[in-house]
Design an enzyme around this catalytic site. Structure first.
Site, PDB file in Angstrom:
ATOM      1  N   SER A 172       0.931  -1.229  -0.021  1.00 31.79           N
ATOM      2  CA  SER A 172      -0.031   0.142  -0.067  1.00 31.79           C
ATOM      3  C   SER A 172       0.871   1.217   0.060  1.00 31.79           C
ATOM      4  O   SER A 172       0.537   2.170  -0.561  1.00 31.79           O
ATOM      5  CB  SER A 172      -1.084  -0.008   1.255  1.00 31.79           C
ATOM      6  OG  SER A 172      -1.627   0.974   1.340  1.00 31.79           O
ATOM      7  N   TRP A 175       2.033   1.704  -3.356  1.00 30.24           N
ATOM      8  CA  TRP A 175       0.885   1.983  -4.416  1.00 30.24           C
ATOM      9  C   TRP A 175       1.009   3.617  -4.207  1.00 30.24           C
ATOM     10  O   TRP A 175       0.437   4.434  -5.164  1.00 30.24           O
ATOM     11  CB  TRP A 175      -0.551   1.324  -3.995  1.00 30.24           C
ATOM     12  CG  TRP A 175      -1.375   1.681  -4.724  1.00 30.24           C
ATOM     13  CD1 TRP A 175      -1.855   1.337  -6.014  1.00 30.24           C
ATOM     14  CD2 TRP A 175      -2.426   2.574  -4.293  1.00 30.24           C
ATOM     15  NE1 TRP A 175      -3.151   1.820  -6.348  1.00 30.24           N
ATOM     16  CE2 TRP A 175      -3.251   2.586  -5.459  1.00 30.24           C
ATOM     17  CE3 TRP A 175      -2.729   3.688  -3.566  1.00 30.24           C
ATOM     18  CZ2 TRP A 175      -4.318   3.634  -5.597  1.00 30.24           C
ATOM     19  CZ3 TRP A 175      -3.717   4.432  -3.379  1.00 30.24           C
ATOM     20  CH2 TRP A 175      -4.639   4.451  -4.651  1.00 30.24           C
ATOM     21  N   HIS A 176       1.079   4.046  -3.123  1.00 32.64           N
ATOM     22  CA  HIS A 176       0.873   5.659  -2.983  1.00 32.64           C
ATOM     23  C   HIS A 176       1.919   6.334  -3.446  1.00 32.64           C
ATOM     24  O   HIS A 176       2.007   7.543  -3.906  1.00 32.64           O
ATOM     25  CB  HIS A 176       0.678   5.796  -1.468  1.00 32.64           C
ATOM     26  CG  HIS A 176      -0.621   5.622  -0.822  1.00 32.64           C
ATOM     27  ND1 HIS A 176      -0.926   4.368  -0.291  1.00 32.64           N
ATOM     28  CD2 HIS A 176      -1.686   6.370  -0.593  1.00 32.64           C
ATOM     29  CE1 HIS A 176      -2.238   4.349  -0.089  1.00 32.64           C
ATOM     30  NE2 HIS A 176      -2.763   5.711  -0.180  1.00 32.64           N
ATOM     31  N   GLY A 177       3.196   5.729  -3.710  1.00 36.50           N
ATOM     32  CA  GLY A 177       4.170   6.694  -4.278  1.00 36.50           C
ATOM     33  C   GLY A 177       5.599   5.686  -4.205  1.00 36.50           C
ATOM     34  O   GLY A 177       5.825   5.008  -3.179  1.00 36.50           O
TER      35      GLY A 177
END
Length: 194
Positions: A172, A175-177
């Protein structure tokens, strides 16, 4: 099986940028339906869009001015201002993201489509686990169904469950960066969840 319907699903513009991340079985079944104009549904959709625009443009964007000012010159402000800026940043993130989701849900509703709820008062959660069930619900459920459960979920003992939770939150974070800050963010959230 139908390339046109698949292309329509992956390019469905209201939810494309910020979510909610809609499942194909929900959206494809709606694509097959006939959509007629309904004034009450369109009005409800426009009201959701207005609420989203208010959250984004009035609240989040105005709060961002204050937060950016304080965060850009942290040594010029006392701790109380930094603490207040951090609280405002949490509100800014919520209003920004929830606003985008509301705009997408409202625009879809105007066109006759129903998207899943993406936020459910996450800051009123009483635990980290409850927070993640209320924040970006569509992404959390996607990670649960397509990563956590295939990894074994909680069926292989407590230690494996904790490992699976950490894997999900590290992914996660990615996924955000793709930066160490996001990986650390994921690791911390996984640790709090465990």
């Amino acid at each position: 099986k139908n390339f046109f319907k698949y292309a329509l699903f992956v390019s469905f513009f209201p939810q494309l940028v910020a979510g909610p991340i809609e499942r194909s079985k929900n959206l494809l079944s709606q694509i097959n339906q006939v959509h007629r104009f309904d004034f009450d549904r369109a009005r409800a959709g426009f009201l959701l869009m207005l609420w989203g625009y208010f959250q984004k443009l009035i609240l989040a964007d105005r709060i961002a001015v204050i937060v950016n000012q304080v965060y850009s010159q942290t040594f010029d402000y006392p701790g109380s201002c930094l603490a207040l800026a951090s609280i405002l940043f949490a509100i800014q993130i919520y209003c920004d993201f929830s606003g985008y989701s509301m705009i997408a849900i409202g625009a879809s509703k105007v066109m006759g489509f129903s998207l899943m709820e993406n936020f459910n008062c996450p800051y009123l959660a009483k635990s980290t686990a409850q927070f993640w069930k209320r924040w970006h619900i569509s992404l959390t459920s996607w990670f649960r169904d397509y990563l956590y459960i295939p990894l074994g979920g909680n069926r292989r003992g407590t230690a494996r469950r904790y490992v699976n939770i950490m894997i999900i939150f590290l992914i996660s974070g990615l996924w955000h960066g793709a930066a160490w800050t996001f990986i650390i963010w994921g690791a911390l959230n996984g640790f709090f969840q465990v």
